[in-house]
Design a protein around this motif. Structure first.
Motif, mmCIF file in Angstrom:
data_model
loop_
_atom_site.group_PDB
_atom_site.id
_atom_site.type_symbol
_atom_site.label_atom_id
_atom_site.label_comp_id
_atom_site.label_asym_id
_atom_site.label_seq_id
_atom_site.Cartn_x
_atom_site.Cartn_y
_atom_site.Cartn_z
ATOM 1 N N LEU A 377 28.802 8.057 -54.498
ATOM 2 C CA LEU A 377 29.769 8.744 -54.228
ATOM 3 C C LEU A 377 30.748 7.405 -53.818
ATOM 4 O O LEU A 377 30.609 6.590 -53.148
ATOM 5 C CB LEU A 377 29.925 9.314 -53.045
ATOM 6 C CG LEU A 377 29.298 10.857 -53.121
ATOM 7 C CD1 LEU A 377 27.900 11.187 -51.675
ATOM 8 C CD2 LEU A 377 29.873 11.556 -53.936
ATOM 9 N N LEU A 383 32.650 13.211 -51.197
ATOM 10 C CA LEU A 383 31.470 13.810 -50.778
ATOM 11 C C LEU A 383 31.455 15.681 -50.624
ATOM 12 O O LEU A 383 30.819 16.105 -50.889
ATOM 13 C CB LEU A 383 30.825 13.386 -49.222
ATOM 14 C CG LEU A 383 29.764 13.256 -48.768
ATOM 15 C CD1 LEU A 383 28.931 13.243 -48.787
ATOM 16 C CD2 LEU A 383 29.644 13.514 -47.063
ATOM 17 N N HIS A 389 27.303 16.379 -47.547
ATOM 18 C CA HIS A 389 27.683 16.008 -46.420
ATOM 19 C C HIS A 389 26.650 15.057 -45.579
ATOM 20 O O HIS A 389 25.260 14.115 -46.749
ATOM 21 C CB HIS A 389 26.772 17.359 -45.115
ATOM 22 C CG HIS A 389 27.916 18.466 -44.837
ATOM 23 N ND1 HIS A 389 26.903 19.505 -46.115
ATOM 24 C CD2 HIS A 389 29.160 19.518 -44.688
ATOM 25 C CE1 HIS A 389 27.854 20.079 -45.892
ATOM 26 N NE2 HIS A 389 28.944 20.347 -45.511
ATOM 27 N N LEU A 390 27.081 14.154 -45.229
ATOM 28 C CA LEU A 390 26.603 12.506 -44.402
ATOM 29 C C LEU A 390 25.168 12.319 -44.164
ATOM 30 O O LEU A 390 24.150 12.086 -44.469
ATOM 31 C CB LEU A 390 27.187 11.717 -43.795
ATOM 32 C CG LEU A 390 28.102 10.950 -43.850
ATOM 33 C CD1 LEU A 390 29.058 10.624 -42.826
ATOM 34 C CD2 LEU A 390 28.363 10.331 -44.927
ATOM 35 N N ARG A 400 25.065 5.596 -46.566
ATOM 36 C CA ARG A 400 26.048 6.673 -45.710
ATOM 37 C C ARG A 400 27.283 5.659 -45.033
ATOM 38 O O ARG A 400 28.371 6.068 -45.163
ATOM 39 C CB ARG A 400 25.623 6.364 -44.343
ATOM 40 C CG ARG A 400 24.053 8.112 -45.019
ATOM 41 C CD ARG A 400 23.032 7.844 -43.983
ATOM 42 N NE ARG A 400 23.947 8.532 -42.713
ATOM 43 C CZ ARG A 400 23.028 9.452 -42.035
ATOM 44 N NH1 ARG A 400 22.979 10.390 -42.234
ATOM 45 N NH2 ARG A 400 23.565 9.314 -40.639
ATOM 46 N N ILE A 403 29.814 4.394 -47.958
ATOM 47 C CA ILE A 403 30.547 5.379 -48.035
ATOM 48 C C ILE A 403 31.938 5.514 -47.040
ATOM 49 O O ILE A 403 33.321 5.423 -47.525
ATOM 50 C CB ILE A 403 30.384 7.113 -48.168
ATOM 51 C CG1 ILE A 403 29.786 7.361 -49.567
ATOM 52 C CG2 ILE A 403 31.191 8.377 -48.232
ATOM 53 C CD1 ILE A 403 29.044 9.143 -49.264
#
Length: 716
Positions: A377, A383, A389-390, A400, A403
């Motif tokens: 991503l 996303l 979702h994170l 994480r 992004i």
């Protein structure tokens, strides 16, 4: 059609300017037909780069191999200067590791350069010790860049020399089409710096004692380190222990490190699948054996027993055939897999396809491959588009953070791109403004003297000044009133424009200043605004050129060459700028009036000199030892009393009568310059014995016609 970012073309431009200069780049750019500047994040066609390389080869008269290798060397330096120095240095501890991690670097850069189509590299270690570098690219003919880059990296980062030779060059028929595959044989030679042994010198007792104490202190430190060492999992000899201590001091602990593995894996299957929510284990037939929990959520088909991996995924990078042999071949590369849209549930088919990026590891004991991966991503928007979702990404996964950081990076890139566009717009506007400024200055300098115009531009006041001596010229067109009465206004304008354009060019040749034009009258001065000792000579030469130039312009009534009167006078004047809205540089004084009367009392197609101008010309001749030879001097003399200079109406009638009845004009065959009285004005013409037009080649004014047999004196 492939494309490149402007960063590559900017690097090529910088190389040409730094090595060969701005002028070479400008010529190269014009020959290749490309724009002057390139935006870093803009996408350009590959044809532009290839065209620049081809034209550079022609211009420098070298092969494309030389140009591309030079570009490869400079590209490495350019990347370091552009802020990628630290990133490149940390890719690997040696050259092979550096090359093996280039694909990972390209994958990271693709987050910012989404349309980047980078080449792929693979290192192969042969049984005989040789190291082969495999280069894959969608672009043909650019493989000579690789030796330039690798050699520069080896020299700068690893202090070694690399020799690269091409072993094989072919086109491999891969899944997406033909790709260039070049195999290089890479030989690396370490640079060994030999230090000369320094002769031992005998020192004083204090120096010997200090050296002895230093050795004892070193031994104490080694013993202290030995005492602090933890128990090793295996027995080690005393020599191994001492050797490890010494190597620890030299910073070589990593080379002596031996990993320790547990006898069994202390992790539950469920915990492993939760800890690594995006992983896939498959065998040599691509049959899926195990998957992470989150990848099952987005690709539910993977929960089916005996499903093949290639039924749900395709390999995006590296572009290889989806089988276990090809994967093993590129085991050190970063793999990117993309889900097949048709195999997804209907609720996910309208969303963007999921891409996974990670590492392949072959497990020999299980005869299986594990793919440790995470979603690929670039931003929070992607996303959201994929329904992720994170929280779906493991907390230990740096994806994480990547992004979130890249979200800010993309915003900075967009801002930088906008700034580059604005900078380019400002550059273009500045260049256009400079062009318009030059046009305005050219027009201003045509109306006012250069130094006067510069003072006015700076807002300074231009004071009037007196010039002790200068030479003024007036001229007009014979029977101009009659021509105006018989012609259309546009014909008069065209005639005057043709004549004055020729006169204006003569002012540049003879370096005299054009004061103004009023109707058919043309006024020129020498020695103003820049004083000069040759003012009379310059104006006299200009007057001779005017006669020739005027004969190149025809009368709109008769079609015959027009005739002009010319009058010259030398004296003092007062000069200054007059007016604010349309300022003019004007001359004032009796010298101006006298020069005008010289012109009005003149004879058509003749130059009328005052005694003062004549004396200046004679003094110039004799003071410079100038010899005048081979000429016949015919002086047409008309004595005019000073008090007659105010009889304007009678003068005009007399001029018209002289033009209509030239035989009534009184002339004298000769007149000695020594008998000239200052109280009289002398009108004369110098006529040497040159008849052939070819004799004009020594003239420097450049204005003559083969049909004109006007004669000039030869001054050596």
């Amino acid at each position: 059609m492939l494309s490149l970012y402007g960063f590559i073309n900017t690097c090529l431009k910088s190389l040409v300017i730094e090595r060969f200069g701005e002028e070479t780049w400008e010529n190269l750019r014009l020959m290749a037909g490309v724009q002057e500047t390139f935006m870093t994040y803009e996408i350009y066609d590959d044809v532009i780069t290839l065209r620049l390389v081809q034209e550079a080869c022609k211009m420098l008269d070298v092969s494309s191999e030389v140009v591309l290798k030079l570009f490869g060397e400079y590209f490495f330096s350019f990347c370091k200067m552009s802020g990628y120095d630290t990133m490149l240095r940390t890719l690997g501890g040696n050259l092979v590791e550096f090359i093996e991690n280039l694909d990972a670097l390209h994958s990271y850069l693709a987050l910012s350069y989404e349309a980047m189509n980078a080449p792929s590299f693979r290192v192969e270690r042969m049984d005989d010790g040789r190291i082969l570098l495999h280069y894959y690219s969608d672009r043909k003919g650019l493989h000579h860049i690789v030796p330039g880059i690798i050699e520069a990296v080896a020299k700068d980062f690893f202090d070694s020399e690399v020799m690269m030779t091409i072993l094989n060059q072919s086109e491999e028929d891969e899944r997406t089409g033909k790709k260039e595959h070049v195999v290089f044989h890479m030989v690396q030679k370490e640079k060994v710096t030999k230090r000369k042994a320094q002769p031992r010198q005998k020192g004083s007792t204090e120096e010997i004692q200090a050296e002895k104490e230093d050795k004892e202190e070193t031994m104490k430190r080694m013993m202290a380190r030995y005492a602090c060492l933890q128990l090793c999992p295996r027995k080690r000899s005393p020599w191994e222990i001492v050797r490890s201590i010494v190597m620890l001091g030299q910073g070589n602990l990593r080379q002596s490190f031996t990993p320790s593995y547990p006898k069994r894996l202390w992790i539950e299957e469920q915990a492993f699948c939760n800890a690594f929510p995006f992983h896939i284990v498959f065998d040599q037939d691509l049959v899926v054996k195990q998957t992470g929990v989150n990848i099952q959520k987005f690709v539910p088909g993977l929960q089916t027993a005996g499903i093949r991996l290639d039924e749900y995924f395709t390999i995006v990078h590296p572009e290889v055939i989806f089988n276990i042999q090809s994967i093993k071949k590129f085991i050190n590369s970063q793999f990117v897999l993309k889900t097949r849209r048709e195999m997804l549930p209907e609720i996910h088919q309208n969303q963007s396809t999921l891409k996974l990026r990670g590492q392949m590891m072959w497990m020999e004991s299980l005869n299986c491959m594990i793919y440790l991966c995470s979603p690929k991503l670039r931003s929070l928007q992607e996303l959201e588009e994929r329904g992720l979702h994170l929280a779906d990404i493991a907390q230990h996964d740096t994806t994480r953070d990547l992004i979130l950081l890249n979200q800010q990076r993309l915003a900075e890139i967009e801002l930088s791109n906008q700034l580059e566009r604005k900078k380019e717009e400002l550059r273009i506007l500045s260049r256009n403004l400079e062009i318009e400024k030059q046009k305005s200055e050219k027009l201003l300098y045509a109306m006012l003297p250069t130094h006067v115009a510069n003072l006015l531009k700076e807002g300074k006041r231009v004071e009037a000044g007196e010039f002790k001596v200068c030479t003024i010229l007036f001229s007009d067109v014979v029977t101009f009133t009659n021509i105006c009465a018989a012609c259309e206004p546009i014909q008069i304008v065209n005639m005057l424009n043709a004549m004055y354009s020729r006169f204006d060019r003569l002012t540049n040749i003879h370096n005299v200043y054009k004061v103004e034009t009023i109707g058919d009258a043309y006024m020129v001065v020498g020695g103003v605004p820049v004083p000069t000792d040759t003012h009379a000579e310059r104006v006299a030469n200009f007057a001779l050129g005017m006669r020739i130039a005027a004969r190149e312009v025809t009368s709109p009534i008769t079609g015959q060459p027009i005739q002009i009167r010319v009058g010259l006078h030398t004296g003092s004047v007062l000069a200054g700028v007059v007016g604010d809205k349309m300022p003019r540089y004007c001359l004032f004084g009796d010298t101006v009036n006298t020069a005008s009367r010289m012109e009005s009392h003149g004879v058509p197609d003749h130059i009328h000199l005052s005694p003062f101008t004549y004396r200046f010309l004679c003094c110039l001749i004799f003071s410079h030892c100038i010899y005048i030879y081979d000429f016949v001097e015919t002086i047409i003399c008309t004595e005019v009393s000073p008090e007659d200079t105010d009889g304007g109406q009678k003068e005009e009638e007399k001029k018209e009568e002289e033009v209509e009845n030239p035989k009534n004009h009184i002339s004298s065959p000769s007149l000695c310059p020594g008998k000239i009285s200052p109280d009289h004005l002398i009108q004369f013409d110098v006529t040497p014995a040159y008849e052939s037009p070819t004799d004009f080649k020594h003239l420097h004014n450049g204005l003559h016609s083969d049909s004109i047999s006007t004669k000039f004196c030869s001054i050596l």
